[in-house]
Design a protein around this motif. Structure first.
Motif, PDB file in Angstrom:
ATOM      1  N   ARG A  96       2.642   2.428  -3.064  1.00 57.15           N
ATOM      2  CA  ARG A  96       1.773   2.906  -4.134  1.00 57.15           C
ATOM      3  C   ARG A  96       1.087   4.213  -3.765  1.00 57.15           C
ATOM      4  O   ARG A  96       0.291   4.741  -4.538  1.00 57.15           O
ATOM      5  CB  ARG A  96       0.724   1.832  -4.483  1.00 57.15           C
ATOM      6  N   THR A  97       1.373   4.734  -2.583  1.00 62.76           N
ATOM      7  CA  THR A  97       0.836   6.053  -2.244  1.00 62.76           C
ATOM      8  C   THR A  97       1.727   7.117  -2.885  1.00 62.76           C
ATOM      9  O   THR A  97       2.813   6.822  -3.385  1.00 62.76           O
ATOM     10  CB  THR A  97       0.841   6.305  -0.722  1.00 62.76           C
ATOM     11  N   GLU A  98       1.265   8.354  -2.836  1.00 61.29           N
ATOM     12  CA  GLU A  98       2.053   9.454  -3.398  1.00 61.29           C
ATOM     13  C   GLU A  98       3.435   9.492  -2.768  1.00 61.29           C
ATOM     14  O   GLU A  98       4.442   9.638  -3.456  1.00 61.29           O
ATOM     15  CB  GLU A  98       1.322  10.782  -3.144  1.00 61.29           C
ATOM     16  N   ARG A  99       3.488   9.343  -1.445  1.00 57.12           N
ATOM     17  CA  ARG A  99       4.788   9.429  -0.777  1.00 57.12           C
ATOM     18  C   ARG A  99       5.671   8.230  -1.082  1.00 57.12           C
ATOM     19  O   ARG A  99       6.892   8.360  -1.210  1.00 57.12           O
ATOM     20  CB  ARG A  99       4.588   9.576   0.734  1.00 57.12           C
ATOM     21  N   ARG A 150      10.417   5.951  -4.115  1.00 55.75           N
ATOM     22  CA  ARG A 150      11.040   5.113  -5.146  1.00 55.75           C
ATOM     23  C   ARG A 150      11.770   5.963  -6.170  1.00 55.75           C
ATOM     24  O   ARG A 150      12.820   5.576  -6.693  1.00 55.75           O
ATOM     25  CB  ARG A 150       9.979   4.251  -5.814  1.00 55.75           C
ATOM     26  N   TYR A 181       0.844  -1.197   0.000  1.00 54.30           N
ATOM     27  CA  TYR A 181       0.000   0.000   0.000  1.00 54.30           C
ATOM     28  C   TYR A 181       0.881   1.250   0.000  1.00 54.30           C
ATOM     29  O   TYR A 181       0.747   2.122  -0.852  1.00 54.30           O
ATOM     30  CB  TYR A 181      -0.929   0.011   1.217  1.00 54.30           C
ATOM     31  N   ILE A 214       5.621   6.413  -3.853  1.00 57.72           N
ATOM     32  CA  ILE A 214       6.108   6.546  -5.231  1.00 57.72           C
ATOM     33  C   ILE A 214       7.236   7.576  -5.275  1.00 57.72           C
ATOM     34  O   ILE A 214       8.251   7.376  -5.947  1.00 57.72           O
ATOM     35  CB  ILE A 214       4.944   6.917  -6.171  1.00 57.72           C
ATOM     36  N   ALA A 215       7.079   8.654  -4.505  1.00 58.99           N
ATOM     37  CA  ALA A 215       8.141   9.672  -4.455  1.00 58.99           C
ATOM     38  C   ALA A 215       9.422   9.068  -3.890  1.00 58.99           C
ATOM     39  O   ALA A 215      10.519   9.360  -4.365  1.00 58.99           O
ATOM     40  CB  ALA A 215       7.689  10.865  -3.613  1.00 58.99           C
TER      41      ALA A 215
END
Ligand SMILES: Nc1ncnc2c1ncn2[C@@H]1O[C@H](COP(=O)(O)OP(=O)(O)OP(=O)(O)O)[C@@H](O)[C@H]1O
Ligand SMILES: [Mg+2]
Lengths: 305, 259
Positions: free
Chosen positions: A160-163, A168, A157, A165-166
């Motif tokens: 795949r959140t905005e944070r 990664r 989860y 993904i940032a």
């Protein structure tokens, strides 16, 4: 042959329980290495640190479920220290991890007072899920299995959140991530800190599983974790974040069964390390050898970490 | 929109290699200005863009963007105002992540990343539409890893990402120089359409004099870290490649004479 097989089969449950616990250490190696491109050795020190912190807490009468959380928190501090040394003093990540691991050895000894401390009378986490007599492995497998599933769900989860993904992106292309408004240092602190937290958490589970803590329990952890990770990634690939996250767990389960098979086949435990080392070397080297086989030239300055 | 005052930056100060890359650079851009930046190699064009984006700190001087003094601000905070496309197509995107994930990062440039699902269906639909303007078929490859795209496709994606959210200031550093002529024309075309449609305040570095003549409403010529020329209005409209190269050749003559 038949005897070897029956030894192996009889060892499957205990090996499975061990490998589920150790899969958190594989996760701890994977996150900095694969997601943040931060080759980190802190796990080797954070793992016994977690074990020591957990043991000390339990001996002081703190319940097992709190002791593992304390271990996680203390491990996170170790990871933060490594990240700080790297980010502040521009020291190579590997060296920063070695420094922290070295210093942790003394700290762990101080915490425990002596190299080896038994935990016989204390109530372990696994005692909460007892299925009756002679089912110690089953309760380990069930309890840690549930923890593995919960952590996997939470991490898939989060990444795949905005944070997530940032974060990664910070590992993939730090300059780009920064230009898109992300605080690169903060992401590294968070990722490396949490990873070491998982290594220490793993140590605390192991200590409760084996009912003792040893300052040297981290020896060789890293190479085993790397080997497990390589197996997991070979099977699942790294094409999606879901596969990347599942690889440590699947890899750990398979790797430790393979080790158990080697032992059942009569390989001396002392020879295991050279086998593991050769295996990791092969997995890391194979893509390069294949390229050379196809006649591709390698950039002279391209060295694998 | 942009105000640079007395910007100075020296590399290797105090050594025989000392190089003054920005030497009291001063100029400003109004909202909606589209300036083409020209100047010979080593004039300080890239250094200027690095100073504006925050990748490089000034030794002295100030930079204001949209009324904000950003002189001491780190790159990630300036991202609220500034978007950038580099010459190297590899620099502007995260290769190991998908097209959609890259676009999400660009969308979040002006806001804070939160603890909520990133790639929602609504977002992906929006990205699909934005990519369709490029006519490269990227809209059907949202979940493709960027590393699988060609240099031109990556640069086109970088451009779309840069103009997302209508940045206060768009910085383009020879962003078509690494592409083949046909792809370069495509990316340049997309750039011009976006800058025009969104009225973006833009600094575009180019070595192509024809571009400086044909596009934008201003020409800035840098020389030895200073603003040598600032051509606007009727003078800009009347400029020709010949009139621009004259300015270069004056310098060359002087260099030949040892001045
Ligand atoms: N990071 C750096 N370290 C040392 N010197 C630098 C650095 N960046 C730029 N310079 C020097 O500063 C001067 C200006 O360089 P800059 O890259 O800004 O020129 P430019 O106008 O972009 O040139 P080009 O047209 O070749 O891209 C050059 O002399 C260069 O060598
Ligand atoms: Mg340049």
């Amino acid at each position: 042959m038949e005897e070897m097989f029956s030894i192996f089969v009889s060892m499957v449950p205990v090996t499975l329980a061990q490998s589920l616990i150790l899969s958190f250490a594989v996760l701890a190696v994977m996150i900095p290495f694969r997601i943040l491109a931060f080759a980190d050795l802190t796990a080797e020190g954070a793992y016994p640190l977690g074990g020591a912190a957990c043991a000390v807490a339990m001996l002081a009468g703190i319940p097992a479920y709190l002791a593992v959380l304390i271990a996680f928190a203390v491990g996170t501090l170790a990871g933060l220290a490594t990240a700080f040394i790297h980010l502040k003093f521009r020291i190579h990540t590997l060296l920063a991890g070695i420094l922290v691991t070295t210093m942790l050895y003394s700290i762990n000894l101080r915490l425990l007072g002596r190299p080896n401390v038994p935990l016989f009378r204390e109530t372990k986490l696994f005692d909460y899920v007892s299925f009756g007599p002679q089912t110690a492995n089953l309760s380990r497998i069930v309890l840690v299995g549930v923890l593995v599933v919960l952590v996997l769900i939470a991490l898939s989860y989060w990444f795949r959140t905005e944070r997530g993904i940032a974060m990664r992106a910070v590992g993939d292309n730090p300059d780009m991530a920064e230009a898109q408004g992300n605080n690169v240092n903060r992401a590294i602190y968070l990722g490396v800190g949490t990873a070491s937290g998982f290594a220490a958490f793993c140590g605390s589970l192991m200590v409760q599983s084996q009912s003792f803590v040893d300052v040297n329990m981290g020896l060789g952890l890293l190479i085993n974790a790397l080997a497990a990770l390589m197996i997991g990634e070979t099977i699942l690939g790294r094409r999606s974040i879901g596969r990347q996250l599942a690889a440590p767990f699947l890899g750990s389960i398979i790797y430790y069964q393979l080790i158990s098979l080697c032992l059942a086949a009569g390989l001396a435990p002392s020879d295991l390390k050279i086998a593991t080392g050769a295996f990791v070397l092969l997995m890391l080297g194979l893509p390069i050898l294949r390229k050379q086989g196809r006649g591709e030239r390698l950039a002279a300055d391209k060295v694998r970490e | 929109m942009l105000r640079i005052e007395n910007a100075r930056r020296t590399f290797f100060a105090g050594t025989p290699d000392e190089k003054v890359a920005l030497d009291g650079l001063t100029f400003s851009l109004d909202r909606g200005d589209f300036a083409i930046v020209i100047g010979s190699n080593g004039a300080g064009k890239s250094t200027m863009l690095n100073a504006i984006s925050g990748a490089l700190m000034l030794d002295s001087g100030t930079i204001e963007i949209a009324g904000d003094n950003v002189t001491r601000m780190p790159v990630h905070q300036r991202a609220r105002h500034v978007a950038r496309v580099f010459q190297d197509p590899m620099k502007g995107t995260a290769a190991g992540m998908t097209i959609a994930e890259n676009m999400l990062l660009a969308e979040l440039r002006q806001s804070r990343a939160r603890l909520r699902p990133g790639l929602t269906t609504a977002r992906k639909a929006r990205y699909r539409e934005q990519l369709s303007y490029l006519k490269l078929g990227l809209e059907d490859r949202l979940d493709t890893q960027v590393s699988l795209l060609s240099g031109g496709q990556r640069q086109s994606l970088s451009l779309i990402m840069a103009v997302m959210g209508e940045p206060d200031l768009l910085l383009l550093d020879e962003h078509t120089a690494a592409l083949d002529p046909r792809t370069a024309a495509l990316v340049l075309g997309a750039t011009l359409r976006a800058v025009e449609a969104l009225k973006l305040t833009t600094l575009m570095v180019s070595h192509n004099m024809q571009h400086a003549v044909d596009y934008g409403n201003r020409i800035l010529m840098l020389d030895h870290g200073k603003l040598k020329l600032d051509i606007t209005g009727d003078e800009k409209r009347a400029s020709t490649v010949a009139s621009l190269t004259d300015h270069f050749s004056v310098k060359t003559d002087r260099m030949l004479l040892g001045g």
